[in-house]
Design a protein around this motif. Structure first.
Motif, PDB file in Angstrom:
ATOM      1  N   ILE A 124      12.171 -31.172  34.091  1.00  0.00           N
ATOM      2  CA  ILE A 124      13.033 -30.462  35.037  1.00  0.00           C
ATOM      3  C   ILE A 124      13.662 -31.452  36.015  1.00  0.00           C
ATOM      4  N   VAL A 125      12.860 -32.405  36.455  1.00  0.00           N
ATOM      5  CA  VAL A 125      13.396 -33.424  37.369  1.00  0.00           C
ATOM      6  C   VAL A 125      14.522 -34.187  36.691  1.00  0.00           C
ATOM      7  N   LEU A 126      14.271 -34.552  35.465  1.00  0.00           N
ATOM      8  CA  LEU A 126      15.271 -35.313  34.723  1.00  0.00           C
ATOM      9  C   LEU A 126      16.560 -34.527  34.532  1.00  0.00           C
ATOM     10  N   LEU A 127      16.385 -33.227  34.369  1.00  0.00           N
ATOM     11  CA  LEU A 127      17.556 -32.392  34.135  1.00  0.00           C
ATOM     12  C   LEU A 127      18.355 -32.157  35.411  1.00  0.00           C
ATOM     13  N   GLY A 128      17.763 -32.542  36.547  1.00  0.00           N
ATOM     14  CA  GLY A 128      18.461 -32.374  37.813  1.00  0.00           C
ATOM     15  C   GLY A 128      18.693 -30.918  38.138  1.00  0.00           C
ATOM     16  N   LEU A 129      17.649 -30.111  38.044  1.00  0.00           N
ATOM     17  CA  LEU A 129      17.767 -28.671  38.257  1.00  0.00           C
ATOM     18  C   LEU A 129      18.264 -28.346  39.661  1.00  0.00           C
ATOM     19  N   GLU A 130      19.274 -27.450  39.730  1.00  0.00           N
ATOM     20  CA  GLU A 130      19.798 -27.045  41.034  1.00  0.00           C
ATOM     21  C   GLU A 130      19.169 -25.730  41.462  1.00  0.00           C
ATOM     22  N   ALA A 131      19.372 -25.401  42.758  1.00  0.00           N
ATOM     23  CA  ALA A 131      18.827 -24.160  43.282  1.00  0.00           C
ATOM     24  C   ALA A 131      19.692 -22.982  42.851  1.00  0.00           C
ATOM     25  N   ASP A 132      19.688 -22.715  41.594  1.00  0.00           N
ATOM     26  CA  ASP A 132      20.561 -21.691  41.044  1.00  0.00           C
ATOM     27  C   ASP A 132      19.711 -20.801  40.155  1.00  0.00           C
ATOM     28  N   LYS A 133      19.603 -19.556  40.532  1.00  0.00           N
ATOM     29  CA  LYS A 133      18.644 -18.661  39.870  1.00  0.00           C
ATOM     30  C   LYS A 133      18.873 -18.563  38.354  1.00  0.00           C
ATOM     31  N   ALA A 134      20.149 -18.420  37.981  1.00  0.00           N
ATOM     32  CA  ALA A 134      20.452 -18.273  36.556  1.00  0.00           C
ATOM     33  C   ALA A 134      19.963 -19.479  35.771  1.00  0.00           C
ATOM     34  N   LYS A 135      20.216 -20.669  36.330  1.00  0.00           N
ATOM     35  CA  LYS A 135      19.802 -21.900  35.638  1.00  0.00           C
ATOM     36  C   LYS A 135      18.276 -21.968  35.553  1.00  0.00           C
ATOM     37  N   ILE A 136      17.637 -21.618  36.681  1.00  0.00           N
ATOM     38  CA  ILE A 136      16.172 -21.681  36.695  1.00  0.00           C
ATOM     39  C   ILE A 136      15.596 -20.726  35.661  1.00  0.00           C
ATOM     40  N   GLU A 137      16.184 -19.534  35.624  1.00  0.00           N
ATOM     41  CA  GLU A 137      15.710 -18.554  34.632  1.00  0.00           C
ATOM     42  C   GLU A 137      15.852 -19.078  33.213  1.00  0.00           C
ATOM     43  N   GLU A 138      16.986 -19.700  32.976  1.00  0.00           N
ATOM     44  CA  GLU A 138      17.247 -20.226  31.639  1.00  0.00           C
ATOM     45  C   GLU A 138      16.180 -21.263  31.261  1.00  0.00           C
ATOM     46  N   ILE A 139      15.881 -22.102  32.228  1.00  0.00           N
ATOM     47  CA  ILE A 139      14.918 -23.168  31.930  1.00  0.00           C
ATOM     48  C   ILE A 139      13.495 -22.634  31.793  1.00  0.00           C
ATOM     49  N   THR A 140      13.121 -21.659  32.612  1.00  0.00           N
ATOM     50  CA  THR A 140      11.773 -21.095  32.448  1.00  0.00           C
ATOM     51  C   THR A 140      11.621 -20.554  31.045  1.00  0.00           C
ATOM     52  N   GLN A 141      12.701 -19.925  30.571  1.00  0.00           N
ATOM     53  CA  GLN A 141      12.622 -19.384  29.212  1.00  0.00           C
ATOM     54  C   GLN A 141      12.519 -20.479  28.174  1.00  0.00           C
ATOM     55  N   LYS A 142      13.369 -21.464  28.344  1.00  0.00           N
ATOM     56  CA  LYS A 142      13.396 -22.533  27.333  1.00  0.00           C
ATOM     57  C   LYS A 142      12.095 -23.313  27.312  1.00  0.00           C
ATOM     58  N   LEU A 143      11.529 -23.537  28.474  1.00  0.00           N
ATOM     59  CA  LEU A 143      10.307 -24.343  28.525  1.00  0.00           C
ATOM     60  C   LEU A 143       9.059 -23.495  28.389  1.00  0.00           C
ATOM     61  N   ASN A 144       9.284 -22.171  28.294  1.00  0.00           N
ATOM     62  CA  ASN A 144       8.163 -21.271  28.066  1.00  0.00           C
ATOM     63  C   ASN A 144       7.161 -21.279  29.220  1.00  0.00           C
ATOM     64  N   VAL A 145       7.671 -21.418  30.429  1.00  0.00           N
ATOM     65  CA  VAL A 145       6.805 -21.299  31.598  1.00  0.00           C
ATOM     66  C   VAL A 145       7.164 -19.996  32.310  1.00  0.00           C
ATOM     67  N   ASP A 146       6.311 -19.572  33.254  1.00  0.00           N
ATOM     68  CA  ASP A 146       6.542 -18.277  33.882  1.00  0.00           C
ATOM     69  C   ASP A 146       7.261 -18.371  35.217  1.00  0.00           C
ATOM     70  N   VAL A 147       7.001 -19.444  35.924  1.00  0.00           N
ATOM     71  CA  VAL A 147       7.619 -19.581  37.246  1.00  0.00           C
ATOM     72  C   VAL A 147       8.128 -20.999  37.438  1.00  0.00           C
ATOM     73  N   ILE A 148       9.319 -21.103  37.981  1.00  0.00           N
ATOM     74  CA  ILE A 148       9.766 -22.400  38.507  1.00  0.00           C
ATOM     75  C   ILE A 148      10.264 -22.157  39.917  1.00  0.00           C
ATOM     76  N   ASN A 149       9.687 -22.865  40.853  1.00  0.00           N
ATOM     77  CA  ASN A 149      10.122 -22.750  42.246  1.00  0.00           C
ATOM     78  C   ASN A 149      10.656 -24.090  42.720  1.00  0.00           C
ATOM     79  N   ILE A 150      11.628 -24.032  43.610  1.00  0.00           N
ATOM     80  CA  ILE A 150      12.071 -25.277  44.259  1.00  0.00           C
ATOM     81  C   ILE A 150      11.774 -25.164  45.749  1.00  0.00           C
ATOM     82  N   TYR A 151      10.967 -26.110  46.245  1.00  0.00           N
ATOM     83  CA  TYR A 151      10.676 -26.176  47.684  1.00  0.00           C
ATOM     84  C   TYR A 151      11.685 -27.123  48.327  1.00  0.00           C
ATOM     85  N   ASN A 152      12.164 -26.771  49.536  1.00  0.00           N
ATOM     86  CA  ASN A 152      13.009 -27.722  50.249  1.00  0.00           C
ATOM     87  C   ASN A 152      12.152 -28.731  51.008  1.00  0.00           C
TER      88      ASN A 152
END
Ligand code: C2E
Ligand code: CA
Ligand code: CA
Length: 728
Positions: free
Chosen positions: A62-90
């Motif tokens: 996820i770090v490598l992919l440079g994930l942004e604080a964008d819900k749609a993108k996060i959702e997409e990645i949780t699905q692709k990586l088969n994880v349940d939650v991805i959170n970004i802390y500021n």
């Protein structure tokens, strides 16, 4: 693997870019290549333990992919990586983005595990499985710091851990690779130079065997070669997979190059090279971690024998189901193999294991899409059902499962039917807990009458009321035997008279309970509970002490030649320290053992004759006589009676009852009396209610009578008065 595919697609995208903007080609692939390599070498170092490795790798990705604080993108990645939650802390450790809305705005307290990590110099951190404060579910969380001070948190639900790790398989990896445009085929050659996974169509298996020079391909260097494949010009790229120093195999990918300008061929080559390097490193890590993970996750959440998810998994799963109930209907079925223990004992544990495996298989095959089967314990399974419309549907399902249990199993000549029982519970409210559900289901199972045709039972409220009543009774018994309550359990005494001489010969001590909440409780009920809850031994000693006090009281009042009969449960007499404790109590109470008799039921003695006989001999040595209680109900023969060390036979009330009503009753009873006399035993008739019965008993030489005709059980005070009235 999914990660690999993503990296690939990002490379692929870059290839597109290269097509569009040729100058990007000057970017210097080698640079990117070495940078990526460093990242993944990091990942490899960080990836320490099992799941942690997986979570770490995913976080890194996820770090490598440079994930942004964008819900749609996060959702997409949780699905692709088969994880349940991805959170970004500021930077202030507040969750600013997540695929789950409830998480947003969460600020951990100072004690929260993430805070320690924030303050530490560690770059990444994986927690143990824990309950999460926001939704109350079990997760495994991992964190990774990014250069800009934000933190990525990755969470996998405990019940999804298996799915998460299981997703990694070489064949799946291969399948995924070839779904991408551009790649023709991919294959994996293991360390023994066998192709273990490939994307070639099945009618080209021969081709697979001929494919290249496998040994050459499996050389431990990265190779890119121009080849011809199905008439195309292709690039065949291959790279060895390592974990530590262990060679795991070689990944080979076939790329088309015929549509591509020669000019950019070399650039693509580098792209391929980069992709391949990244891929092989990830695969190496995952491949190794996967093997270790599977066994670890399996042992925690899966039953070794049947491969089914276990009770730990079940509990977490149920709790989650209950929380997400909303308007859905949910039912849980517990399946109990009734005769499993017997089969185990008869044919051995291997046989039993085999039965369980096959049953699990049989049921698994017939599961509906939204059903989930668990192994709850040794011989119980639990099935969580999806939506259903009527109660009757649940019953049908239960009937079907019972039928499944009865299906003959493979290759078993001596197969005996497993008889199954099913209890059903409908989850109706959120207040339920998994624990409660399982408890209630077990209760409903124990409520099934073994002889009823339908071995199915719905859990209902009355069972619960019953359980509550049992709890109260159990607690009262505990209070009494632990000395907190002196009055709720006490003894009544029912007189016994010598029929011929019309003399009082003693009393039977009968336990009574008067509970503060429940009022009078029959000994039939509370003695059974005391037995079930393993409190009867202590309660029995308490009763014996009380009986000794009464005996002493009679002695003090100048009575002699009597015996106080005390009822003794099988569980008491079977206890090793029973005789010692009896001696101790008699000594402490200074009670003459010759004034006591123990009543033990016929069935208890007959079923355990060898063990009990030894104890009976010792009791006789002490001076206590033995009466065989409820005689006639235990189907013992007189031959067996002969070998039992008893003094008295107590004819069960059943036969005395029949004296007025049936001639056959008269015959049997007179036979019992004369046969007992022949064996040198005295005979007591219990439950004598009418003078006709007493006349009959007198006529047939019965020695002693006890029953309402003579007297109901009396309080200690009344019993003493009764005894005095007899004396004068
Ligand atoms: P049991 O040992 O067979 O006791 C005789 C039962 O028959 C007693 O019921 C008694 O009250 C009742 N009974 C006596 N005469 C008559 C009669 O003429 N007609 C009728 N219909 N009944 C009569 P109770 O006291 O309810 O006890 C029931 C059972 O509970 C006893 O059966 C015994 O198995 C058990 N029990 C009672 N006290 C103790 C105890 O201290 N220890 C143990 N282990 N069991 C006990
Ligand atoms: Ca009795
Ligand atoms: Ca009896």
């Amino acid at each position: 693997m999914v990660f690999g595919v993503m990296i690939y697609s990002s490379v692929n995208n870059r290839i597109d870019e290269i097509y569009n903007v040729l100058e990007v080609a000057t970017l210097g692939i080698a640079d990117t290549y070495s940078e990526s390599l460093v990242h993944f070498t990091d990942a490899k170092e960080i990836a320490t333990e099992l799941l942690d490795e997986r979570i770490n790798v995913v976080s890194e990705a996820i770090v490598l992919l440079g994930l942004e604080a964008d819900k749609a993108k996060i959702e997409e990645i949780t699905q692709k990586l088969n994880v349940d939650v991805i959170n970004i802390y500021n930077e202030d450790t507040e969750i600013i983005a997540s695929n789950v809305d409830e998480f947003i705005g969460f600020v951990p307290s100072l004690e929260h595990p993430v805070m320690k990590f924030v303050e530490s110099y560690e770059r990444s951190y994986v927690e143990d499985i824990r309950v999460n404060a926001v939704d109350g579910l079990y997760y495994k969380f991992g964190y990774i710091k990014r250069e800009d001070g934000t933190i990525i948190q990755v969470g996998v639900l405990a019940e999804n851990i298996h799915k998460f790790t299981n997703r990694f398989e070489i064949q799946q990896l291969i399948d995924n690779i070839v779904t991408r445009d551009g790649i023709l085929d991919a294959l994996f050659i293991d360390s023994s130079h066998n192709i273990t996974a490939h994307s070639f169509p099945s009618d080209e298996v021969a081709f697979v065997h001929d494919y290249g020079n496998l040994e050459n391909l499996a050389k431990n260097v990265i190779q890119i070669e121009n080849c011809e494949y199905h008439g195309y010009d292709v690039l065949q790229a291959s790279a060895p997979l390592y974990y530590g120093n262990d060679y795991q195999g070689t990944l080979a990918i076939i790329w088309p190059t015929n549509m591509v300008d020669t000019e950019i061929r070399s650039i693509i080559r580098s792209g391929i090279l980069e992709f391949l390097v990244i891929m092989t490193i990830i695969v190496s890590i995952l491949f190794y971690a996967y093997r270790k993970n599977i066994s670890n996750v399996k042992s925690a959440y899966y039953d070794k024998l049947t491969g089914l998810p276990n009770s730990l998994y079940l509990e977490e799963f149920l709790n989650k189901e209950i929380q997400e109930l909303e308007n859905k209907t949910r039912a849980v079925l517990m399946l109990n193999c009734k005769n499993f223990k017997t089969l185990n004992m008869t044919y051995g544990f291997k046989y039993g294991d085999n039965i369980l495996i096959q049953i699990a298989e049989n049921i698994k095959k017939s599961l509906n899409k939204d059903e989930m089967l668990f192994r709850f314990n040794a011989d119980r399974f639990v099935l969580v059902l999806g939506d259903y419309d009527r109660k009757e549907a649940l019953k049908d399902r239960a009937r079907y499962l019972i039928k499944k249990f009865k299906e003959p199993l493979n290759g078993d000549s001596k197969y005996e039917y497993i008889s199954a029982q099913v209890s059903i519970l409908e989850i109706v409210d959120h207040e339920m807990t998994a624990d409660r559900v399982l408890q209630d289901l077990s209760l409903a199972i124990s409520n099934i009458n073994t002889s009823s045709v339908d071995q199915i039972e719905f859990f209902n409220e009355s069972m619960e009321t019953n359980i509550k009543r049992q709890d109260i009774i159990e607690n009262t018994i505990k209070d009494v035997i632990e000395g907190r309550d002196y009055s709720s359990i006490y003894l009544n005494y029912q007189p016994k008279i010598d029929i011929l001489k019309n003399q009082l010969v003693g009393f039977e001590a009968l336990a009574r309970m008067k509970d503060k909440e429940l009022g009078f409780v029959s000994p039939l009920e509370f003695i059974e509970i005391a037995e079930k809850k393993l409190l009867i031994y202590e309660l029995g000693n308490y009763i014996l002490e009380a009986a000794c006090d009464f005996t002493n009281n009679l002695v003090k009042n100048d009575f002699e030649n009597f015996r106080i009969a005390v009822n003794i449960s099988l569980i008491q007499i079977m206890r090793e320290e029973f005789l010692d404790d009896v001696r101790k109590i008699l000594k402490a109470k200074k009670t003459d053992s010759k004034l006591l008799e123990f009543e033990i039921t016929e069935s208890a003695i007959v079923d355990n004759l060898e063990i009990i006989n030894k104890k009976l001999i010792e009791l006789k040595d002490i001076g206590i006589t033995i009466a065989l209680d409820d005689f006639g109900t235990g189907f013992s023969s007189f031959a067996r009676l002969h070998s039992a060390h008893i003094d008295t036979v107590k004819i069960d009330r059943y036969f005395i009852d029949r004296l007025d009503k049936y001639d056959s009753g008269n015959l049997i009873t007179s036979d019992i009396i004369s046969m007992s006399h022949k064996l040198g035993l005295s005979v007591v008739a219990e439950g004598v209610e009418s003078s006709e019965q007493l006349d009959y008993l007198k006529k047939h030489d019965c020695d002693i009578a006890q029953g309402y005709l003579i007297s109901k059980p009396l309080t200690e005070k009344d019993a003493l008065l009764y005894a005095k009235s007899f004396k004068t």
